[in-house]
Design a protein around this motif. Structure first.
Motif, mmCIF file in Angstrom:
data_model
loop_
_atom_site.group_PDB
_atom_site.id
_atom_site.type_symbol
_atom_site.label_atom_id
_atom_site.label_comp_id
_atom_site.label_asym_id
_atom_site.label_seq_id
_atom_site.Cartn_x
_atom_site.Cartn_y
_atom_site.Cartn_z
ATOM 1 N N ILE A 1 4.496 2.588 -4.510
ATOM 2 C CA ILE A 1 4.026 1.318 -3.983
ATOM 3 C C ILE A 1 5.040 0.274 -4.400
ATOM 4 O O ILE A 1 5.496 0.264 -5.542
ATOM 5 C CB ILE A 1 2.600 0.983 -4.482
ATOM 6 N N SER B 1 -4.797 -2.187 4.431
ATOM 7 C CA SER B 1 -5.257 -0.830 4.713
ATOM 8 C C SER B 1 -4.305 -0.200 5.722
ATOM 9 O O SER B 1 -3.401 -0.861 6.247
ATOM 10 C CB SER B 1 -6.689 -0.840 5.254
ATOM 11 N N ILE C 1 0.850 -1.186 0.000
ATOM 12 C CA ILE C 1 0.000 0.000 0.000
ATOM 13 C C ILE C 1 0.884 1.233 0.000
ATOM 14 O O ILE C 1 1.957 1.244 0.619
ATOM 15 C CB ILE C 1 -0.953 -0.036 1.221
ATOM 16 N N THR D 1 -3.026 0.246 -4.001
ATOM 17 C CA THR D 1 -2.734 -1.041 -3.373
ATOM 18 C C THR D 1 -2.316 -2.071 -4.410
ATOM 19 O O THR D 1 -2.621 -1.939 -5.606
ATOM 20 C CB THR D 1 -3.939 -1.601 -2.590
ATOM 21 N N GLY E 1 -2.781 5.207 1.227
ATOM 22 C CA GLY E 1 -3.791 4.175 1.026
ATOM 23 C C GLY E 1 -4.515 4.270 -0.291
ATOM 24 O O GLY E 1 -5.438 3.490 -0.557
#
Length: 124
Positions: free
Chosen positions: A104, A71, A51, A58, A55
């Motif tokens: 990410i 999360s 993540i 993902t 947020g």
């Protein structure tokens, strides 16, 4: 000093659920991208989910997509991995990892900081 502490592992029957938590300390949590990895006996550590800092982005490994949800709550300095429909093949030590960055990251080498791991065992 950055510290990551996982919790929430345990023994569950196939089809059940667990929620892992990763508490992060050391600098503002929003500085970090996060990931969850797992390692089963005799196997290499593999990415489960990742993540980005807020947020908004993902990533999931194919084996967990649709069953696991990653999360984070930056205000609580904590990341989460909700695991549903667990299977015996999900049995492993689960690690959370963090690294400073805005992207990410789905590879082991991308992460700087690691927790100590928490055991997840799924019985058939």
């Amino acid at each position: 000093q950055v510290q990551l502490v996982e919790s929430g592992g345990g023994l569950v029957q196939a089809g059940g659920s667990l929620r892992l938590s990763c508490a992060v300390s050391g600098r503002p949590f929003s500085s970090y991208a996060m990931g969850w990895f797992r390692q089963a006996p005799g196997k290499e550590r593999e990415v489960v989910a990742a993540i980005n800092w807020n947020g908004g982005n993902t990533y999931y490994a194919g084996s967990v997509k649709g069953r696991f949800t990653i999360s984070r709550h930056n205000g609580k300095n904590t990341g989460y991995l909700q695991m549903n429909s667990l299977k015996p093949e999900d049995t492993a030590v689960y690690y959370c990892a963090a690294t400073v960055g805005g992207g990410i990251y789905s590879t082991y080498s991308s992460y700087t900081y690691w927790g100590q791991g928490t055991q997840v065992t799924v019985s058939s």
